[in-house]
Design a protein around this motif. Structure first.
Motif, PDB file in Angstrom:
ATOM      1  N   PRO A   1      49.110  44.459  43.847  1.00  0.00           N
ATOM      2  CA  PRO A   1      48.760  43.618  44.997  1.00  0.00           C
ATOM      3  C   PRO A   1      48.958  42.148  44.654  1.00  0.00           C
ATOM      4  CG  PRO A   1      47.147  45.339  44.707  1.00  0.00           C
ATOM      5  CD  PRO A   1      48.069  45.440  43.545  1.00  0.00           C
ATOM      6  N   TYR A   2      49.595  41.412  45.557  1.00  0.00           N
ATOM      7  CA  TYR A   2      49.972  40.025  45.306  1.00  0.00           C
ATOM      8  C   TYR A   2      49.190  39.122  46.243  1.00  0.00           C
ATOM      9  CZ  TYR A   2      52.791  35.762  45.644  1.00  0.00           C
ATOM     10  OH  TYR A   2      53.214  34.462  45.677  1.00  0.00           O
ATOM     11  N   CYS A   3      48.784  37.956  45.727  1.00  0.00           N
ATOM     12  CA  CYS A   3      48.087  36.987  46.572  1.00  0.00           C
ATOM     13  C   CYS A   3      48.569  35.591  46.232  1.00  0.00           C
ATOM     14  CB  CYS A   3      46.575  37.089  46.374  1.00  0.00           C
ATOM     15  SG  CYS A   3      45.647  35.936  47.431  1.00  0.00           S
ATOM     16  N   ASP A   4      48.912  34.815  47.252  1.00  0.00           N
ATOM     17  CA  ASP A   4      49.345  33.434  47.071  1.00  0.00           C
ATOM     18  C   ASP A   4      48.112  32.537  47.051  1.00  0.00           C
ATOM     19  OD1 ASP A   4      50.468  30.934  47.103  1.00  0.00           O
ATOM     20  OD2 ASP A   4      51.994  31.435  48.601  1.00  0.00           O
ATOM     21  N   GLY A   5      47.752  32.073  45.847  1.00  0.00           N
ATOM     22  CA  GLY A   5      46.577  31.226  45.694  1.00  0.00           C
ATOM     23  C   GLY A   5      46.914  29.759  45.547  1.00  0.00           C
ATOM     24  N   ARG A   6      48.092  29.340  45.999  1.00  0.00           N
ATOM     25  CA  ARG A   6      48.489  27.945  45.863  1.00  0.00           C
ATOM     26  C   ARG A   6      47.811  27.044  46.879  1.00  0.00           C
ATOM     27  NH1 ARG A   6      54.873  29.040  45.633  1.00  0.00           N
ATOM     28  NH2 ARG A   6      54.186  30.568  47.195  1.00  0.00           N
TER      29      ARG A   6
ATOM     30  N   VAL B   1      46.062  43.030  40.085  1.00  0.00           N
ATOM     31  CA  VAL B   1      46.342  42.007  41.087  1.00  0.00           C
ATOM     32  C   VAL B   1      47.161  40.902  40.450  1.00  0.00           C
ATOM     33  CG1 VAL B   1      44.236  40.631  40.681  1.00  0.00           C
ATOM     34  CG2 VAL B   1      45.335  40.594  42.934  1.00  0.00           C
ATOM     35  N   VAL B   2      48.115  40.356  41.222  1.00  0.00           N
ATOM     36  CA  VAL B   2      48.938  39.233  40.788  1.00  0.00           C
ATOM     37  C   VAL B   2      48.547  38.021  41.621  1.00  0.00           C
ATOM     38  CG1 VAL B   2      51.275  38.332  40.534  1.00  0.00           C
ATOM     39  CG2 VAL B   2      50.843  40.771  40.191  1.00  0.00           C
ATOM     40  N   LEU B   3      48.043  36.989  40.958  1.00  0.00           N
ATOM     41  CA  LEU B   3      47.604  35.769  41.642  1.00  0.00           C
ATOM     42  C   LEU B   3      48.618  34.664  41.386  1.00  0.00           C
ATOM     43  CD1 LEU B   3      43.835  35.893  40.600  1.00  0.00           C
ATOM     44  CD2 LEU B   3      44.851  36.733  42.724  1.00  0.00           C
ATOM     45  N   GLN B   4      49.227  34.153  42.459  1.00  0.00           N
ATOM     46  CA  GLN B   4      50.174  33.044  42.343  1.00  0.00           C
ATOM     47  C   GLN B   4      49.376  31.750  42.357  1.00  0.00           C
ATOM     48  OE1 GLN B   4      53.881  33.489  42.524  1.00  0.00           O
ATOM     49  NE2 GLN B   4      53.709  31.475  41.569  1.00  0.00           N
ATOM     50  N   LEU B   5      49.192  31.131  41.176  1.00  0.00           N
ATOM     51  CA  LEU B   5      48.344  29.945  41.076  1.00  0.00           C
ATOM     52  C   LEU B   5      49.115  28.653  41.328  1.00  0.00           C
ATOM     53  CD1 LEU B   5      46.220  30.871  37.920  1.00  0.00           C
ATOM     54  CD2 LEU B   5      45.886  31.511  40.321  1.00  0.00           C
ATOM     55  N   MET B   6      50.429  28.653  41.015  1.00  0.00           N
ATOM     56  CA  MET B   6      51.255  27.454  41.151  1.00  0.00           C
ATOM     57  C   MET B   6      52.710  27.888  41.100  1.00  0.00           C
ATOM     58  SD  MET B   6      50.429  26.300  37.267  1.00  0.00           S
ATOM     59  CE  MET B   6      48.821  27.103  37.361  1.00  0.00           C
ATOM     60  N   ASP B   7      53.636  26.970  41.355  1.00  0.00           N
ATOM     61  CA  ASP B   7      55.056  27.305  41.253  1.00  0.00           C
ATOM     62  C   ASP B   7      55.471  27.463  39.804  1.00  0.00           C
ATOM     63  OD1 ASP B   7      55.447  27.226  44.028  1.00  0.00           O
ATOM     64  OD2 ASP B   7      55.656  25.051  43.978  1.00  0.00           O
TER      65      ASP B   7
ATOM     66  N   THR C   1      52.026  32.597  37.547  1.00  0.00           N
ATOM     67  CA  THR C   1      51.251  33.759  38.008  1.00  0.00           C
ATOM     68  C   THR C   1      50.266  34.219  36.942  1.00  0.00           C
ATOM     69  OG1 THR C   1      52.963  35.302  37.239  1.00  0.00           O
ATOM     70  CG2 THR C   1      53.067  34.594  39.543  1.00  0.00           C
ATOM     71  N   PHE C   2      49.125  34.690  37.418  1.00  0.00           N
ATOM     72  CA  PHE C   2      48.091  35.253  36.544  1.00  0.00           C
ATOM     73  C   PHE C   2      47.869  36.693  36.975  1.00  0.00           C
ATOM     74  CE2 PHE C   2      43.439  35.647  35.353  1.00  0.00           C
ATOM     75  CZ  PHE C   2      43.677  35.730  33.995  1.00  0.00           C
TER      76      PHE C   2
END
Length: 391
Positions: free
Chosen positions: A20-25, A39-45, A87-88
């Motif tokens: 599961p992916y989530c854009d946390g930017r 879970v894959v957390l998009q923290l920044m580019d 990504t984290f």
């Protein structure tokens, strides 16, 4: 038939799926993960080497990253941070992973340049099973919740005893539930006849028995059901490899999950035999023919979960050539970059022209032979005519 001479290139590709992916930017993002999953957390580019990043949950720091690497990751055994894409990834999620996460960013001078937060909610897999028929087969997700429909509703003048194997779990009479040995994570609702068991573990699996006694204490009915506990599939990925003749070998791998089953689609439909050299639509590993391309999806499921991975695939740099070279007819797949057999591969149109030309050539030869035969025949007939008649 000529042989292909040249370098055979082996190409390897990996596609990660259904974590599961989530854009946390964006500040305040709402993210979700499944209990026991990933879970894959998009923290920044991407992380800047001259900045410092601190990632925390509630008041606890999880890790610090600088251009020199990650420091003090308290969940390092089941998580990873990738600076290049920001990504984290957290694996084997538990309830404590849920909550408010904060990212603080400091510039090269140590001044805080930005702060963002996201809310991660850990969801529990819930399954339902109708156990009103004797011998029902039910499934529950490890760490999840199962709802077992035991009856339409409990009669106040009856007694119900619910057991697993030889152990009594609880007794219900019109006065309530007594002696529930898993009361801290289960509940029975007499009005709808359903029992709910939370935070399922392996010991919850087995044969359950419901005994019903009438108001006189006589057993009026006994039913059983089998509950199987399965770990849900947490993630899936595809690995593809081009083979020596341009075929593509694709493997579907998964994390977690008991008794996984596989299925494949290409462009939204099931793979068929015309596209497969080996394997079938339920195989873990398949080999695709040289001309197959499109969006390939592998789905992995069991009775409590279903996840998938997809990858856009294309041909492996091979082309199908068909031509006549030095009087030899050539028809085969070759690596385009190293093709020396046919400088200009025959197209479909050329193929028809080639066949048409061959047919014309054969027709001309046949006509020539027929003309020569007729001339010879006439000459022969004339040779048998008396001299006076010929002149």
């Amino acid at each position: 038939m000529a042989t292909v001479v040249g370098l055979l290139v082996m190409l390897l590709g990996i596609s990660h799926g259904v974590k599961p992916y989530c854009d946390g930017r964006q500040d305040g993002a709402q993210c979700y993960g499944a209990l026991g999953g990933t879970v894959v957390l998009q923290l920044m580019d991407g992380a800047a080497e001259n900045s410092t990043y601190i990632w925390s949950i509630r008041t606890q720091r999880i890790f610090t990253w600088t251009g020199k690497g990650v420091f003090g990751n308290v969940i390092g055994n089941r998580s990873s941070f990738t600076p290049s894409n920001g990504t984290f990834i957290i694996n084997n999620l538990n309830r404590l992973d849920g909550g408010n996460h904060t990212l603080q960013i400091f510039d090269s001078n140590g001044a805080k340049s930005e702060q963002r937060s996201l809310q991660l909610t850990i969801q529990v897999v819930e399954t339902y099973c109708d156990g009103r028929q004797d011998g029902a087969q039910c499934y529950g997700a490890l760490g999840g919740t199962v709802v077992l429909q035991l009856m339409d509703g409990a009669a106040e003048n009856s007694i119900y005893i619910w057991s697993i194997r030889t152990q009594r779990i609880f007794t219900w009479t019109g006065k309530g539930v007594f002696g529930n040995v898993i009361g801290n994570r289960s509940s029975f609702t007499p009005s709808n006849g359903a029992i709910i068991i939370n935070n399922l573990n392996r010991l919850d699996g087995g044969n359950y028995t419901l005994q019903i006694f009438d108001s006189n204490g006589a057993k009026s009915e006994q039913r059983s059901l089998q509950l199987t506990i399965q770990a849900p599939v947490s993630s899936v990925w595809l690995v593809s490899k081009c083979l020596s003749q341009g075929e593509m070998r694709v493997s579907c791998s998964s994390e977690g999950g008991d008794s996984p089953q596989y299925s494949w689609t290409l462009g939204g439909r099931k793979l068929n035999g015309a596209e497969l050299l080996s394997g079938n639509n339920e195989s873990k590993n398949i080999t695709l023919k040289q001309n197959v391309s499109g969006t390939l999806v592998c789905s992995v499921n069991n009775h409590v979960s279903r996840v998938f991975a997809e990858k856009m695939i294309s041909t492996c740099g091979f082309i199908f050539i068909e031509c006549i070279s030095n009087g030899t007819y050539i028809s085969q797949w070759v690596l385009k970059a190293n093709n020396t057999l046919c400088i200009e591969p025959v197209t479909t149109e050329d193929h028809f022209l080639l066949i048409y030309g061959l047919q014309v050539a054969v027709a001309i030869i046949l006509l020539s032979w027929a003309g020569a035969y007729i001339a010879w025949k006439k000459k022969t007939e004339r040779s048998h005519v008396p001299w006076q008649t010929r002149y």
